[in-house]
Design an enzyme around this catalytic site. Sequence first.
Site, PDB file in Angstrom:
ATOM      1  N   HIS A 122     -35.424  20.508  13.917  1.00 46.44           N
ATOM      2  CA  HIS A 122     -36.760  21.088  13.985  1.00 46.44           C
ATOM      3  C   HIS A 122     -37.802  20.127  13.431  1.00 46.44           C
ATOM      4  O   HIS A 122     -37.505  19.245  12.636  1.00 46.44           O
ATOM      5  CB  HIS A 122     -36.829  22.424  13.239  1.00 46.44           C
ATOM      6  CG  HIS A 122     -36.618  22.306  11.757  1.00 46.44           C
ATOM      7  ND1 HIS A 122     -35.375  22.110  11.197  1.00 46.44           N
ATOM      8  CD2 HIS A 122     -37.495  22.368  10.719  1.00 46.44           C
ATOM      9  CE1 HIS A 122     -35.478  22.038   9.883  1.00 46.44           C
ATOM     10  NE2 HIS A 122     -36.765  22.193   9.561  1.00 46.44           N
ATOM     11  N   ASP A 124     -41.275  20.492  11.284  1.00 43.52           N
ATOM     12  CA  ASP A 124     -41.743  21.539  10.376  1.00 43.52           C
ATOM     13  C   ASP A 124     -42.879  22.374  10.969  1.00 43.52           C
ATOM     14  O   ASP A 124     -43.925  21.851  11.361  1.00 43.52           O
ATOM     15  CB  ASP A 124     -42.202  20.923   9.049  1.00 43.52           C
ATOM     16  CG  ASP A 124     -41.028  20.613   8.126  1.00 43.52           C
ATOM     17  OD1 ASP A 124     -39.972  21.257   8.269  1.00 43.52           O
ATOM     18  OD2 ASP A 124     -41.169  19.714   7.277  1.00 43.52           O
ATOM     19  N   HIS A 273     -35.934  16.930  12.146  1.00 45.74           N
ATOM     20  CA  HIS A 273     -34.887  16.727  11.152  1.00 45.74           C
ATOM     21  C   HIS A 273     -33.897  17.886  11.174  1.00 45.74           C
ATOM     22  O   HIS A 273     -34.173  18.954  11.718  1.00 45.74           O
ATOM     23  CB  HIS A 273     -35.469  16.533   9.748  1.00 45.74           C
ATOM     24  CG  HIS A 273     -36.363  17.634   9.281  1.00 45.74           C
ATOM     25  ND1 HIS A 273     -37.671  17.774   9.704  1.00 45.74           N
ATOM     26  CD2 HIS A 273     -36.140  18.659   8.415  1.00 45.74           C
ATOM     27  CE1 HIS A 273     -38.222  18.819   9.125  1.00 45.74           C
ATOM     28  NE2 HIS A 273     -37.311  19.392   8.351  1.00 45.74           N
ATOM     29  N   ARG A 290     -40.624  21.043  -1.512  1.00 38.53           N
ATOM     30  CA  ARG A 290     -41.364  20.402  -0.429  1.00 38.53           C
ATOM     31  C   ARG A 290     -42.864  20.640  -0.541  1.00 38.53           C
ATOM     32  O   ARG A 290     -43.303  21.731  -0.923  1.00 38.53           O
ATOM     33  CB  ARG A 290     -40.885  20.957   0.924  1.00 38.53           C
ATOM     34  CG  ARG A 290     -41.339  20.136   2.127  1.00 38.53           C
ATOM     35  CD  ARG A 290     -41.130  20.903   3.419  1.00 38.53           C
ATOM     36  NE  ARG A 290     -42.112  21.987   3.572  1.00 38.53           N
ATOM     37  CZ  ARG A 290     -42.122  22.850   4.581  1.00 38.53           C
ATOM     38  NH1 ARG A 290     -41.188  22.791   5.524  1.00 38.53           N
ATOM     39  NH2 ARG A 290     -43.047  23.795   4.648  1.00 38.53           N
TER      40      ARG A 290
END
Length: 317
Positions: A122, A124, A273, A290
């Site tokens: 995916h 983000d 990723h 994150r």
Amino acid sequence: MTAVHENPTILATEAAETVRIEPVAGHIGADISGVDLRETLTDAQVEAITSALHTYKVLFFRDQHIGHAEQIAFSRRFGAVTPSHPYDTDAPTEFPEILAVDSRLYEKRFGVRKVSYTNHWHTDVSSLINPPAASILRAEIAPVRGGDTRWINLAAAYANLPESLRGFLDGLRAEHRFGGRKPAWSDDSDYAKKVATAPLVTEHPVVRVHPVTGERALFVNPGFTTRIVGLSPSQSDALLELLFDEISNPAYTVSFRWREGSIAFWDNRATAHLAPSDLDHLDVTRVLYRTTLEGDIPVGVDGRPSTSISGKQFTGA
């Protein structure tokens, strides 16, 4: 065909002071050393790291033992930092920019035991009209084995397609929906209800033009892309499977082993990723944090921007 950077070690100019850049794979990824993220980066260091990010798509830092405040400060040197996530309610209250990627949270949140949010490739939050420009992920607790994350260079995946297929894809649009074709959460979970109340759906170009480098990159992913607009369901599914296969081609990927103090910084406009799937059967804890940088609205080869079906722009400060 995309160019391969053959120089194994690149020392940035003296103006960038101590930044050292070492490419780690054929198409993507570089180790960054010579900087201490406890300190404020100079403008020259920011310029060197930004240039490396655009070239190598994902950058890796080791032994950076920083906290939330330092991570946010580092992130702000590269753009406006957004809130943690459109649906996040678990951010530390004093640091609303921090998303906890914490294996201990997922069973409560999704109704199933998971070590990571999703095991699909995916980009983000690509269901947003303006997906994050970049993401910065820091490891606080890393398992002693397994738990690697992988990234793929979507510009390289596009460039190495046959010319006739590239021409076909250049004019297509795709729907991106939060949860994708198969959501990671159970239907009766609180998270499912939250998403249903405020869905995020956008039609993006299948091929995105990078606003800085001008590179064309595939902009579909199994985590969020649900269909190709204008094709029949069977045609759409067949084409998406072909593209999903291309964006998982090992030739264009790099894998990263996390340790405490490791940081990955990736260009979300040119990469996808894959979180680990090898730990769900083990009694381990994996905790990463994150931050994301405010993104622009994607633009296709034809110059048309993406179109929001549901949801607003996600902005930072």
